[in-house]
Design an enzyme around this catalytic site. Sequence first.
Site, PDB file in Angstrom:
ATOM      1  CG  HIS A   1       6.673   7.775  -3.348  1.00 35.23           C
ATOM      2  ND1 HIS A   1       5.979   8.274  -4.420  1.00 35.23           N
ATOM      3  CD2 HIS A   1       6.138   8.354  -2.253  1.00 35.23           C
ATOM      4  CE1 HIS A   1       5.056   9.129  -3.993  1.00 35.23           C
ATOM      5  NE2 HIS A   1       5.136   9.186  -2.677  1.00 35.23           N
TER       6      HIS A   1
ATOM      7  CB  THR B   1       6.800  -2.760  14.367  1.00 37.44           C
ATOM      8  OG1 THR B   1       6.233  -3.313  15.554  1.00 37.44           O
ATOM      9  CG2 THR B   1       7.988  -3.596  13.926  1.00 37.44           C
TER      10      THR B   1
ATOM     11  CB  CYS C   1      -2.111  13.537  -3.525  1.00 39.56           C
ATOM     12  SG  CYS C   1      -0.541  12.728  -3.147  1.00 39.56           S
TER      13      CYS C   1
END
Length: 382
Positions: free
Chosen positions: A199, A239, A324
């Site tokens: 991102h 996965t 963050c």
Amino acid sequence: MIYLDNNATTRLDPRVLEAMMPFLTDEYANAASTHPFGLRAHEAVKLARQQMAQLLGCEPQEFIFTSGATEAINLAMKGVAESYSSRGRHIITVQTEHSAVLDVCRFLETQGCEVTYLAVQPDGLLDLATVQQALRPDTILVSVMLVNNETGVIQPIQEIAVLAHAAGALFMTDATQAVGKMPIDVEALGIDLLTCSGHKLYGPKGVGGLYVRQRKPRRVKLAALLHGGGHERGWRSGTLNVPGIVGLGHAAELCRQSMKEEAARIGALRNELEAGLLAIPGTRVNGNREHRFYNTTNILFEGCDSDAMIMGLEGIAVSNGSACTAASVDPSHVLLSMGMDETEAFSCLRFSLGRFNSPEMLVDVIDSAQDIISRLRGYILA
């Protein structure tokens, strides 16, 4: 909205979304399946890995996909600490690193590691002599951010890597702000571990990666954090996020193709914006202006509270620190490490430009900044 917070996150490029869409709809098979549907997903992941390898100058098998840079940092640092514990438990990093690195270091200290947090100079740059003095026979890892997310200061990582290797340590860089935006050759720069996130380069959130050197003379050993299936060469089970991985790969390819032109265009915009803001009395740029990333300017506005400025800049997205740690009321640890006091640190804004910014936006930003700063200073004088 005028968006000037590209260091926090970038807009998903429509071309990236277009590449992802088939794998969000019809091509939904598990990339580990061996039927034709699964094989198509597997081939898409293989292409994305090749695209990332081409962007970084590494071999495809040296790049593994994660959920983002934070996971990659955790895997790299904790994995090295466990794998090399018999050799040593000393790690070197920098006070101005992202919280993802600093928080992992604090955790490792509870696990028996010793961490040296290097101070920077007032301009945000590391002194190489400081690195040299901190290295010890039991140092196993040196971790230094390539581009600082708050100031844009670029550290001399090639020289730091040479020092680390001479002492027998591995060199890691958090390159989250740099990947896709500046040329990076992990071999030429001497990087053993590199982290990145989709991102930040106009790709999707929730996907990123870790480069792990597997070539002589320093084949990196890494203990896994996640177990359960042996995906990603056993380093990161789970996965695969095929749509996200496809998006990351396509974003990397678009960045590679347009990097030089984008750097020149965005750099010119940053310089124009910066000149307009510095024309306001009582302002200055934070950080070294020569060794600095082309899209970022961090500016001190004397006598103004950064939160009040952000609220006053209606329709304009800027920040006063790392996204963050945005929930924190503490001043920027980066600016404090550069020698600012808390009042100064609370008076700074970061403007970070990107692919979707245009010259027409800058006039509004400069005019709005002049207006809100005049009003805030007027309140203080009144």
